[in-house]
Every structure is written in structure tokens, then in C-alpha cells.
Scaffold this active site. Structure first.
Site, PDB file in Angstrom:
ATOM      1  N   GLU A 132       0.877  -1.204  -0.174  1.00 30.27           N
ATOM      2  CA  GLU A 132       0.025   0.054   0.020  1.00 30.27           C
ATOM      3  C   GLU A 132       0.842   1.395  -0.033  1.00 30.27           C
ATOM      4  OE1 GLU A 132      -2.924  -0.381  -0.805  1.00 30.27           O
ATOM      5  OE2 GLU A 132      -3.044  -2.264  -0.480  1.00 30.27           O
ATOM      6  N   ASP A 176      -1.568  -2.190  -9.133  1.00 28.55           N
ATOM      7  CA  ASP A 176      -2.013  -3.678  -8.868  1.00 28.55           C
ATOM      8  C   ASP A 176      -2.173  -4.349 -10.234  1.00 28.55           C
ATOM      9  OD1 ASP A 176      -1.892  -3.037  -6.217  1.00 28.55           O
ATOM     10  OD2 ASP A 176      -4.262  -2.487  -6.162  1.00 28.55           O
TER      11      ASP A 176
END
Length: 715
Positions: A124, A223
Site C-alpha cells: 500500500e 495492482d
């Protein structure tokens, strides 16, 4: 215009506890197609990251994908990244765990793909300045964070076309900025838009001090699931061929060279030194704020865009990632369990037992249940439950190693959640119970060790900033079904719903929803009032502070709780006991009340158990006196001395034996949360209420004892 280096880093991850069919869909719709595109376009060279849980799943289920990755690596087309094995937020865990998790994945990458991994995917992109040292000491040479981090120290976009060096205590680390504009364009913009943006970067002319060459690197890290798994992206990326057209355009552009970041670092000098503040990507920083503040931040950013103050936007920052530990107390419970278990495990003697305990600990540190934004995160009970299970198993292994075999019962009183107040922990060879005297004497952690499970794993229903979007779209009639056509990023303003009418199910709890507390409510209080947390709580018994006393004797550990509270013109004196016995697969809760007032006290006393039981409507139920009610809907049962709650798929049964017959009420806990696929409703467990009608004259006393027995019949 100068030549430009484009560097792509694709992160692929599936959390511990995710369903096989979800991972299989990601493999079929995102991971495998991207490998196919790379095989068709050998000049596209990039970095790939696969987290440990995903690698562990691919080995038995899709070994063909691992073979294809190995082939791409062996021909020099793919550079492999390391990271924390179970994808933890590295900043919040002790350095020993940071290093252990990184080294575990680094070794796995070397064993599986035959190459060292010198770059790290930072989960993250949560950066804290102290990370440079433990990462560097674990053998990491570079990592990737968002351009948000760099803007916060005053760098403009043209200065981000390279990498920088930072350090902590003299340990160096290279840091690459990932450009937000590229992250938003790929794959949602047209190929022409992406190339046009890259051309503007190639037309910049920034040279760093001590470096003759112009800064020439544009990097995007994001991602892999957005290339096929997110709504509409499979058709966009693969059916309509966006990725192949993008790769073809890159191959045809003589002024673009596609190179992995590690190779660029080895062949180019850094753009300079830098010290970045604590940061994560822009969206995450907004999600970390309380709901009201998050909404205000979004409005402020919207107002600044296009205004004469737009240049100030890079300095308008959201919150701090660690505030998720405050925003969601359930996450803090998980985190504190990880810290407590970890301290015990690192004190163990090296050997097979410690290795097993470390594996359980690290598996429980994976980041997904520790936060929430557009993705489910803490709102997904199976992900949250898996993390608790691994951490409970880890602590149980450490506790077992620290004492002789056999049953035991211990107690401790300490600040167990970091709030400056004392909590009480009762631990046996079977159970670990954390009682918070300051919040209604409630049971905030209820760990069953033989089948590692937090039996109170219920999530509080709380307002989220995006609930306003759901309500506004419902009022305007602009809600879209989750299956509606069209490709959208997770940043879309469109409001999708997986089921109609979700806005009607928004209910918020006034306080955290723990287990095992008592409520005194007026006569006539309805089940629906309790379900909506709209009842009138008398005397603050459910949420206010209780005096406490720890009581540990041979074979048992207990905490005694006391509260005297004004009600009307009198006072209610309440004494409670929560007790666990060595070797016992259950606990006892005792209540004694005495009314001190001139007028009679009339009301309903409810003993409330929030139960982390899950499954389909047919899979979870309560039964008493020969009747059964499903826990996915509110229900009542006849007055009874014995009540059983069953989770059919797992074989879990919780049997409550009452000394005084009680009316039985129950209701489900449903939350409404946003996800990459749209708004969804999640069953977060159920509340069981044993209720008694009270009519006490002055000086009258009343008492009750409940024994809860835990059994598992493995299916």
C-alpha cells in the site's frame, strides 16, 4: 525531446483467507492474460511482484503460471520484486518481523525463479522514514512509493523522472516515485492519451545536481488485478485488446525504452538525496481519516481543482495510515494481538516450535484486514477471521512453550490496547479473554485456542464517508447495478450496487459492538430498537466504566466488575463476574443486581453476546425450547434455560445454560461497505440477547449465572 525510459512494476496479491474461487478468477482474468501479453511482446520488460500467499496458492493450483513466469525471468524480460511475504504494512511491525517477512519472500523468489530480488514492493506504499534501515539491512536496494510522497517535500512532476536516495542511520535505500497520472491512465485512458502524456515528460528538461544527463524515467507501479479483475477491465484489456495495443505502441515508439526499475538503478545515477515524510497514496490518506474529515477533504480538493489555488493541491494531504488503528478499534485489537504474540514468540528458544509460531504470526500480519478504503479490507469477515486465527494460534504456541504441559489459568491487568486505561486478560490453555472495564465491562477479545477462532469477531456498524454517495445516488435514481456495462476505475464517481435497496439497510452503532455486556432498558423496548441501537440504556451499564478486581486461584481466573449508577431517583448496584477455568471449553458470566430506590425499578435486563458466527442464512441459527431461528434476520425464541447457536458449515456450537429462564432475542449485524465491484452488504455476525423482565422493590436483589460451552464437530 529526449528519449524516455518507461518502467512498469505490477503487483499481484491475494490475502490469507481469501476464497479459492476468487483467486482462481484473478488468475484466469488478470494474471494469466498479462503473462500471455508479455510472451507476445518480448521487448516489454518490467518488474513483477507476487506475494507469498499468492505464490503458495499458485503452486498447487496453477503451476503452469509459475513455469511461464520462470521462462520470462530466464530470458531477462521480467525482474522479480520481493516484499513482506504475507504483504504486511511493514512500518507498524517490529524490525525482526520486517526482516523475517522480507527474507522469507526473497528466499522464495530465488528458489522459485532462480534470481535474486533487490527491489521491494511496499504494501500500500505506506512509507515511514525509519523503514530505510530495516529494508536496507534485509538486502533491499530499492522500493517504490507514490509521487504524493515526493510532492509533500516540494518536488514538481518533472523532478520525479528518476530515483532518489534516502537513508536511516547511514543505511541507504533508493526510492522510485510512481506517477499518479500514469496510474490513472493505465489502462483506463486511451493508448493515445498515455503516449501523449509520456511525450510531455520526454519534452521536460531537468538535470539533477552532479548528473549530466536529463532525468528520463517515468515509472508506474500498481495492482495487477486492474488488468482484468476489476469491473469491466477484462473486456477492456483483453477482449477489446487495450494491453496488446498499448504494448504495440510502446514497441513502435523509438523514443521509449521499457526497462525494469532495478536495471535502471544499476545503470543510472540517482537524481539526488531525499527524505520523505510519512505518507501513502493520496486515496489511502483520505480513507484513513474519520468519515466527516474524509468528506471535507474530498470537498476541499474538488473546490481547489480548476481554481486559482490549484497549485496548492500537492500540499493538501490526508491522514496518517496508522489512524486506521483508531478509526476501527477491531483493527487495533488485531494489531495488539500481533504485538503481544510476537513479543512472546521472539523470546522463545530457536527451533522448530519458534519457526512454526513465526509462520503463524507473520500470516496474521497481512495488511488486508488492517484497513478499509474502496476495497473490502476489515469489512470482509473471512479475511479478518483468518488473520485472527493465525495470531491466536501463534500466541497459543508461545504460551504452551513457556510452561509445563497441562491445563492452566492466568490473569493479567495492563493497558492492552494502548489507550492509557487498564484492561484485564484471562488466559487458559483453552481460552484467552480480554475484558475492558472502562467500556461497559465488555469482552472485546474472545479467543478459542483448540480451533483458533475469535468468537467475538463482530464488526461495528459505522458511518463511512462514501455512504453519502450511496444515499445521494439512490435519491437521484442514478444507482447502477454491479454488472452494468462499462469500464471504470476504482476512482469512478458512478455508484454501483451489488443488490438493490442497500441504502435502506444503513444502521449505525453508537459505540463499539463488543461481546458480553449487559443492558438495562425500559419496559416496552422492542427488538427493532435494539437492532438499530436506538434503545434507552439506563445506568450506563453497557458502555460506561466499571470498577474491577482480578481474581486468580489454582485452576481458575476471573475478573469481578462493579458499578453503582443513578437511575431516576435511585441507584442500581451491579456486580458481575467473568470466569474461565483451566482446561474448560467455556466461560461463566455471573450477574448480581440490587436496587436502591424509593419507587420500584421496572425494566428489561438483557445479557448481550455479539457472536462472530458466519455462513449462509441456512448455515447459522439459534435454537431453544425446540424452536430454531436463522441469524440472518431478527427473531425471538420462547423462554428457555438453554440456548444453542450453531454454525453449520464448521460444526461450531455455542451452548448457553442459564440459571434463570430468559426470553431470547437475536438479530444480525449487517454492514454496507464499498468495494471495487460496488456497494455490498456483509453479514458480520449476530447478537444474542437473553432478557429478563425486572420488577424490583427497594432493597430487592436479583441474580443470574450463564455458562457458555464451546464445542466443535469438525465437518
Amino acid at each position: 525531446m529526449h528519449p524516455l525510459v518507461l518502467s512498469l512494476a505490477i503487483h499481484n496479491h491475494q490475502p490469507i483467507g481469501n476464497f479459492d474461487h476468487v483467486i482462481a478468477e484473478a488468475a484466469d482474468r488478470a494474471y494469466a492474460p498479462l503473462l500471455g501479453a508479455l510472451e507476445r511482446h518480448p521487448r516489454i520488460r518490467l518488474a513483477l511482484h507476487y506475494s507469498g500467499p499468492l505464490l503458495d496458492w499458485l503452486k498447487p493450483h496453477r503451476p503452469d503460471l509459475l513455469e511461464r513466469i520462470r521462462a520470462l525471468v530466464s530470458r531477462g524480460q521480467v525482474e522479480m520484486l520481493t516484499g513482506g511475504y504475507y504483504e504486511p504494512i511493514l512500518a507498524i511491525f517490529p524490525d525482526a518481523d520486517k526482516r523475517g517477512q522480507i527474507e522469507k519472500l526473497t528466499h522464495a523468489v530465488a528458489a522459485e525463479f532462480g534470481v535474486p530480488a533487490e527491489g521491494l514492493w511496499l504494501a500500500e506504499r505506506v512509507w515511514e522514514p525509519h523503514l530505510a534501515r530495516p529494508l536496507g539491512e534485509a538486502g533491499v536496494r530499492y522500493t517504490i512509493v507514490d509521487d504524493t510522497h515526493f510532492h509533500a517535500v516540494g518536488l514538481a512532476e518533472p523532478q520525479l523522472l528518476g530515483y532518489y536516495l534516502t537513508e536511516e542511520a547511514g543505511v541507504p535505500l533508493a526510492i522510485f516515485p510512481s506517477l499518479k497520472r500514469l496510474r490513472y491512465l493505465i489502462p483506463w485512458g486511451s493508448v493515445e492519451e498515455v503516449l501523449a502524456y509520456l511525450r510531455t515528460l520526454a519534452e521536460s528538461d531537468v538535470r539533477a545536481d552532479g548528473r549530466e544527463d536529463v532525468l528520463d524515467l517515468a515509472l508506474m507501479g500498481d495492482d495487477g488485478e486492474k488488468f482484468g479483475l476489476w469491473p469491466g477491465t477484462y473486456e477492456h484489456c483483453w477482449t477489446r485488446g487495450w494491453v496488446d495495443r498499448f504494448f504495440e505502441a510502446l514497441e513502435a515508439a523509438s523514443w521509449i525504452r521499457v526497462t525494469p526499475p532495478g536495471e535502471y538503478r544499476r545503470s543510472h545515477s540517482p537524481a539526488g538525496r531525499i527524505y520523505l515524510p510519512t505518507a501513502t497514496y493520496e486515496e489511502m490518506a483520505g480513507w484513513a481519516l474519520p468519515a466527516d474529515a474524509s468528506a471535507r477533504l474530498a470537498r476541499l480538493r474538488h473546490e481547489l481543482e480548476g481554481s486559482r489555488f490549484a497549485e496548492a493541491l500537492p500540499f493538501v494531504r490526508g491522514g496518517f495510515w496508522r489512524h486506521f488503528l483508531v478509526k476501527y478499534p477491531e483493527v487495533n485489537t488485531l494489531y495488539r494481538l500481533a504485538l503481544r504474540a510476537g513479543a512472546k514468540i521472539h523470546a522463545m528458544a530457536p527451533g522448530a516450535q519458534q519457526t512454526q509460531a513465526l509462520e503463524e504470526l507473520w500470516a496474521g500480519e497481512g495488511n488486508c484486514p488492517y484497513w478499509h478504503g474502496v476495497f473490502g479490507g476489515v469489512y470482509l469477515p473471512h479475511i479478518r477471521g483468518a488473520a485472527f486465527s493465525h495470531l491466536i494460534a501463534a500466541e497459543a504456541l508461545a504460551d504452551a512453550a513457556a510452561r509445563d504441559p497441562g491445563p492452566y489459568a492466568l490473569g493479567e491487568a495492563a493497558d492492552l490496547d494502548g489507550d492509557g486505561h487498564t484492561e484485564v486478560r484471562l488466559a487458559t490453555d483453552v481460552l484467552a479473554l480480554t475484558v475492558d472495564p472502562g467500556r461497559g465491562g465488555s469482552l472485546v477479545e474472545w479467543d478459542y485456542r483448540p480451533v483458533p477462532r475469535h468468537l467475538g469477531n463482530v464488526l461495528t456498524r459505522r458511518r463511512e464517508a462514501y455512504h453519502a454517495d450511496l444515499l445521494n445516488a439512490a435519491a437521484a435514481g442514478t444507482l447502477r447495478g454491479a454488472a452494468a456495462e462499462g469500464v471504470e476505475s476504482i476512482h469512478t464517481s458512478a455508484v454501483r450496487v451489488k443488490h438493490p435497496g442497500l441504502e435502506r439497510h444503513l444502521v449505525y452503532d453508537r459505540t463499539r459492538r463488543p461481546s458480553l455486556r449487559i443492558r438495562l432498558v425500559p419496559q416496552g423496548t422492542t427488538l427493532d430498537q435494539l437492532r438499530r441501537d436506538g434503545q434507552d440504556d439506563l445506568g450506563g451499564l453497557a458502555a460506561d466504566a466499571h470498577a474491577w478486581e482480578l481474581d486468580v486461584e489454582a485452576g481458575r481466573a476471573a475478573v469481578h466488575l462493579r458499578r453503582r449508577a443513578p437511575i431516576g431517583g435511585g441507584r442500581i448496584a451491579v456486580e458481575r463476574t467473568i470466569e474461565a477455568g483451566a482446561g474448560a471449553h467455556g466461560l461463566r458470566h455471573g450477574i448480581r443486581m440490587r436496587w436502591e430506590g424509593t419507587a420500584p425499578l421496572r425494566g428489561i435486563l438483557a445479557e448481550e453476546w455479539a457472536l462472530g458466527v458466519f455462513g449462509s442464512p441456512e448455515d447459522v441459527w439459534a435454537e431453544a425450547a425446540g424452536r430454531r431461528v436463522p441469524l440472518h434476520e431478527p427473531g425471538t425464541l420462547p423462554e428457555a434455560r438453554r440456548v444453542t447457536v450453531t454454525e453449520g458449515y464448521s460444526g461450531l456450537a455455542l451452548t448457553f445454560d442459564l440459571s434463570t429462564p430468559a426470553a431470547v432475542w437475536c438479530f444480525p449485524i449487517f454492514t454496507i461497505s464499498n468495494s471495487e465491484g460496488g456497494f455490498e452488504q456483509n453479514f458480520q455476525g449476530a447478537v444474542l440477547l437473553h432478557s429478563w423482565s425486572l420488577d424490583l422493590a427497594s432493597g430487592d436483589a436479583w441474580q443470574e449465572s450463564t455458562r457458555c460451552q464451546i464445542t466443535f464437530q469438525r465437518r
